[in-house]
Design a protein around this motif. Structure first.
Motif, PDB file in Angstrom:
ATOM      1  N   ALA A 175       0.825  -1.205   0.000  1.00 43.58           N
ATOM      2  CA  ALA A 175       0.000   0.000   0.000  1.00 43.58           C
ATOM      3  C   ALA A 175       0.863   1.262   0.000  1.00 43.58           C
ATOM      4  CB  ALA A 175      -0.920  -0.008   1.220  1.00 43.58           C
ATOM      5  N   ALA A 176       2.035   1.178   0.632  1.00 46.26           N
ATOM      6  CA  ALA A 176       2.929   2.330   0.703  1.00 46.26           C
ATOM      7  C   ALA A 176       3.771   2.502  -0.545  1.00 46.26           C
ATOM      8  CB  ALA A 176       3.846   2.206   1.919  1.00 46.26           C
ATOM      9  N   THR A 177       3.972   1.427  -1.316  1.00 42.99           N
ATOM     10  CA  THR A 177       4.920   1.495  -2.437  1.00 42.99           C
ATOM     11  C   THR A 177       4.312   1.191  -3.795  1.00 42.99           C
ATOM     12  OG1 THR A 177       5.534  -0.846  -2.173  1.00 42.99           O
ATOM     13  CG2 THR A 177       6.804   0.789  -0.902  1.00 42.99           C
ATOM     14  N   GLY A 178       3.219   0.430  -3.830  1.00 43.48           N
ATOM     15  CA  GLY A 178       2.640   0.028  -5.112  1.00 43.48           C
ATOM     16  C   GLY A 178       3.453  -1.006  -5.848  1.00 43.48           C
ATOM     17  N   VAL A 179       4.317  -1.745  -5.136  1.00 43.95           N
ATOM     18  CA  VAL A 179       5.218  -2.716  -5.762  1.00 43.95           C
ATOM     19  C   VAL A 179       4.886  -4.119  -5.249  1.00 43.95           C
ATOM     20  CG1 VAL A 179       7.630  -3.466  -5.903  1.00 43.95           C
ATOM     21  CG2 VAL A 179       7.055  -1.045  -6.118  1.00 43.95           C
ATOM     22  N   PRO A 180       4.746  -5.110  -6.130  1.00 41.35           N
ATOM     23  CA  PRO A 180       4.416  -6.463  -5.679  1.00 41.35           C
ATOM     24  C   PRO A 180       5.564  -7.104  -4.900  1.00 41.35           C
ATOM     25  CG  PRO A 180       4.858  -6.460  -8.037  1.00 41.35           C
ATOM     26  CD  PRO A 180       4.840  -5.024  -7.608  1.00 41.35           C
ATOM     27  N   VAL A 181       5.206  -8.172  -4.163  1.00 39.05           N
ATOM     28  CA  VAL A 181       6.165  -8.817  -3.261  1.00 39.05           C
ATOM     29  C   VAL A 181       6.141 -10.332  -3.458  1.00 39.05           C
ATOM     30  CG1 VAL A 181       6.695  -9.318  -0.834  1.00 39.05           C
ATOM     31  CG2 VAL A 181       6.048  -6.994  -1.510  1.00 39.05           C
ATOM     32  N   VAL A 182       7.333 -10.906  -3.485  1.00 37.99           N
ATOM     33  CA  VAL A 182       7.516 -12.358  -3.409  1.00 37.99           C
ATOM     34  C   VAL A 182       7.999 -12.664  -2.000  1.00 37.99           C
ATOM     35  CG1 VAL A 182       8.787 -14.354  -4.262  1.00 37.99           C
ATOM     36  CG2 VAL A 182       8.092 -12.542  -5.846  1.00 37.99           C
ATOM     37  N   TYR A 183       7.219 -13.444  -1.262  1.00 34.99           N
ATOM     38  CA  TYR A 183       7.506 -13.770   0.141  1.00 34.99           C
ATOM     39  C   TYR A 183       7.815 -15.263   0.209  1.00 34.99           C
ATOM     40  CZ  TYR A 183       6.627 -14.030   5.236  1.00 34.99           C
ATOM     41  OH  TYR A 183       6.736 -14.222   6.593  1.00 34.99           O
ATOM     42  N   VAL A 184       9.062 -15.619   0.536  1.00 36.44           N
ATOM     43  CA  VAL A 184       9.481 -17.022   0.550  1.00 36.44           C
ATOM     44  C   VAL A 184       9.841 -17.418   1.974  1.00 36.44           C
ATOM     45  CG1 VAL A 184      10.997 -18.751  -0.452  1.00 36.44           C
ATOM     46  CG2 VAL A 184      10.369 -16.743  -1.793  1.00 36.44           C
ATOM     47  N   ASN A 185       9.189 -18.461   2.474  1.00 35.23           N
ATOM     48  CA  ASN A 185       9.368 -18.895   3.861  1.00 35.23           C
ATOM     49  C   ASN A 185       9.778 -20.362   3.895  1.00 35.23           C
ATOM     50  OD1 ASN A 185       9.292 -18.619   6.688  1.00 35.23           O
ATOM     51  ND2 ASN A 185       7.173 -19.295   6.805  1.00 35.23           N
ATOM     52  N   GLN A 186      10.590 -20.729   4.875  1.00 30.06           N
ATOM     53  CA  GLN A 186      11.013 -22.114   5.018  1.00 30.06           C
ATOM     54  C   GLN A 186       9.946 -22.938   5.735  1.00 30.06           C
ATOM     55  OE1 GLN A 186      14.603 -21.629   7.522  1.00 30.06           O
ATOM     56  NE2 GLN A 186      13.514 -22.682   9.146  1.00 30.06           N
ATOM     57  N   ILE A 187      10.147 -24.263   5.730  1.00 28.30           N
ATOM     58  CA  ILE A 187       9.310 -25.147   6.538  1.00 28.30           C
ATOM     59  C   ILE A 187      10.222 -26.005   7.417  1.00 28.30           C
ATOM     60  CG2 ILE A 187       7.580 -25.263   4.709  1.00 28.30           C
ATOM     61  CD1 ILE A 187       8.709 -28.518   5.277  1.00 28.30           C
TER      62      ILE A 187
END
Length: 541
Positions: free
Chosen positions: A193-205
């Protein structure tokens, strides 16, 4: 129009197994390049070392080994960009860093800005904060890096976008607790909302001592919509595709795995935690005391799901107070699950202790001492089986009991891992109902009988404790929300009951310190994030 194919590597690492972690990273990178035709593969926070490495980070040889591991990745993988988390020693300071690698070259190193120092996190103990935004062109697309906590606060992501980033890649080691996925997605939404840029969020298991990591990696578009989500509690390597249109990066839609409801997610978290704790610590299976009660029944079901029936042993250890119903229900559950089941009565050991202590206890009435001796006979029996056969002892106490000390040191608290240590009693019942949803596994009588330790004639938990429908909400408010006695009473609870419960919690810190580790499923578990002094003169209210 440029297309960018990003492989999200949601993997299960072993802390300290640098060679194994590096081999896993290399294999995933080569698969991403060859089978998935990815342009870049994104690995998670401190993937080389595993997370959290804790005081291993204070060892110079460990940091050197991690750097050597990164070098092996750099030398062995070509034809694809890699983004890999690792601990970095630079100019005499230690950083939580991510390297961008391509064809033998380290193109960029980004150093984490925001170091969490709350809850289960202690990163300021080890790391120095980075200052510079991380920006790298990948197939002509300006990609900005961030690491975990960086995306939870204004600053690092906004600075990266000001520097020219049009896609943010966020590397994570974000542990599970109930409702955590919604919290993560809300934090990412705020940055978008602050940047207008999409995000790739990668998390471990994977499970790591008290922590379990659930994955659920995702892609969020510039409108704040999740357009891709990987499964929870499973390793995955999947590609998300993006279009580079002028000054905008637009993610393509893909499979959005639905988020599990609370009780199923708790079940999966505990199963993964048992499996990884057992496997990563070299045990060849598990053993537990099966009493015919709700707690041990649920733990046995989860252990079988984690390890397979052939790798789990259940031991019924009846005393003179064990009811026929408990014997029958334990036997029925073991048969339903197909586990190795043994009956080892504790009466001979109990009698031996009573005879040994006869003169010492002369003239004193039977009390909790004799109850605890029975529990300790069971603990010794289970630990002996563990020593002889290399099986992990799973203790079966729940959070309600651990909170108020309704457990015996070196007795039912004995063990190597406590799967439901962070699960309140009422949620244990909910887990049992969930496990029985597709057909009765746990005998139905176990779910309706009044809970009892069966260490004295006609004993019931409510002889010593408030009903769990009263106890659990009080504990949640005091232990998990840090509310005062006055605030809990104001919520509608009897003051005398509240003060008694709070007194029990405060008096039993010494027991909790000696309990085995157990998987964290709430935002406030006993252990890393609730560290109270044993010797403590403060009394709430």
């Amino acid at each position: 129009m440029t297309r960018l194919r990003v492989a999200l590597a949601q993997l299960n690492y072993l802390v300290g197994d640098i060679d194994g972690n590096v081999a896993k990273i290399i294999a995933a990178a080569e698969r991403a390049r060859d089978a998935l035709q990815a342009d870049v593969a994104v690995f998670t926070e401190l993937a080389v070392s595993g997370y959290p490495p804790e005081d291993l980070l204070l060892r110079a040889d460990f940091i050197r080994a991690c750097r050597d591991g990164l070098e092996r990745i750099r030398r062995q993988v070509g034809g694809i960009d890699l983004i890999v988390g690792f601990p970095e020693r630079h100019d005499g300071r230690l950083y939580n860093s991510a390297a961008v690698l391509r064809d033998g070259e380290i193109r960029l190193i980004y150093r984490k800005h925001c170091l969490p120092n709350y809850g289960v996190f202690d990163e300021k103990r080890y790391f120095h904060p980075g200052q510079e935004p991380g920006l790298c062109l990948i197939r002509g697309v300006p990609v900005g890096l961030s690491i975990c906590e960086d995306i939870w606060h204004p600053g690092p992501v906004e600075a990266s976008v000001r520097a020219g980033s049009r896609l943010i890649v966020n590397l994570n080691a974000s542990p599970f607790h109930v409702r955590k996925i919604a919290e993560r997605e809300a934090a990412v939404h705020a940055r978008i909302a602050a940047t207008g840029v999409p995000v790739v969020y990668v998390n471990q298991i994977g499970g790591q001592d008290e922590l379990v990591f659930d994955g659920a990696s995702f892609v969020m578009d510039r409108e704040g919509r999740v357009v891709r989500r990987l499964p929870e509690f499973e390793e995955a390597l999947e590609v998300a595709e993006f279009r580079w249109e002028g000054e905008r990066v637009v993610p393509e839609g893909g499979l959005v795995t639905p988020v599990a409801e609370e009780i199923p997610s708790i079940r999966r978290a505990i199963v993964l935690a048992i499996r990884d704790y057992t496997r990563k610590n070299g045990f060849n299976g598990a053993v537990l005391g099966l009493s015919g009660g709700i707690d041990s029944s649920v733990v046995l079901c989860l252990a079988v799901e984690a390890l397979g029936a052939e790798n789990v042993e259940a031991v019924m250890m009846p005393s003179r107070f064990t009811s026929e119903i408990s014997l029958a229900d334990a036997k029925a559950l073991a048969a339903n699950l197909g586990v190795n089941y043994r009956v080892i009565p504790i009466e001979p050991a109990f009698q031996a202790f009573l005879q040994m202590l006869e003169q010492e206890f002369a003239g004193r009435p039977w009390d909790v001492t004799e109850e605890n001796i029975q529990a300790r006979c069971r603990g010794v029996t289970l630990m002996a089986i563990s020593n002889k056969f290399g099986r992990l002892v799973l203790s079966t106490g729940n959070k309600s009991e651990m909170s108020v000390g309704y457990a015996t040191l070196y007795g039912d608290m004995a063990g190597g891992y406590a799967p439901i240590k962070d699960v309140m009693k009422l949620k244990v019942y909910a887990l049992a109902e969930h496990l029985n949803a597709e057909g009765e596994i746990i005998p139905g009588r176990v779910l309706v009988r009044p809970p009892s330790a069966e260490l004295a004639p006609d004993q019931k938990d409510e002889d010593s404790l408030p009903p769990y429908a009263v106890l659990d909400p009080i504990l949640e408010m005091y232990v998990e929300q840090d509310l005062s006695v006055e605030e809990i009473v104001a919520a509608g609870f009897d003051e005398a009951v509240v003060r008694r419960v709070v007194s029990l919690v405060e008096r039993n810190e010494y027991k909790r310190r000696q309990a085995p580790p157990g998987v964290r499923i709430t935002p406030r578990a006993f252990g890393r994030e609730r560290r109270y002094p044993i010797t403590n003169g403060f009394r709430s209210g």
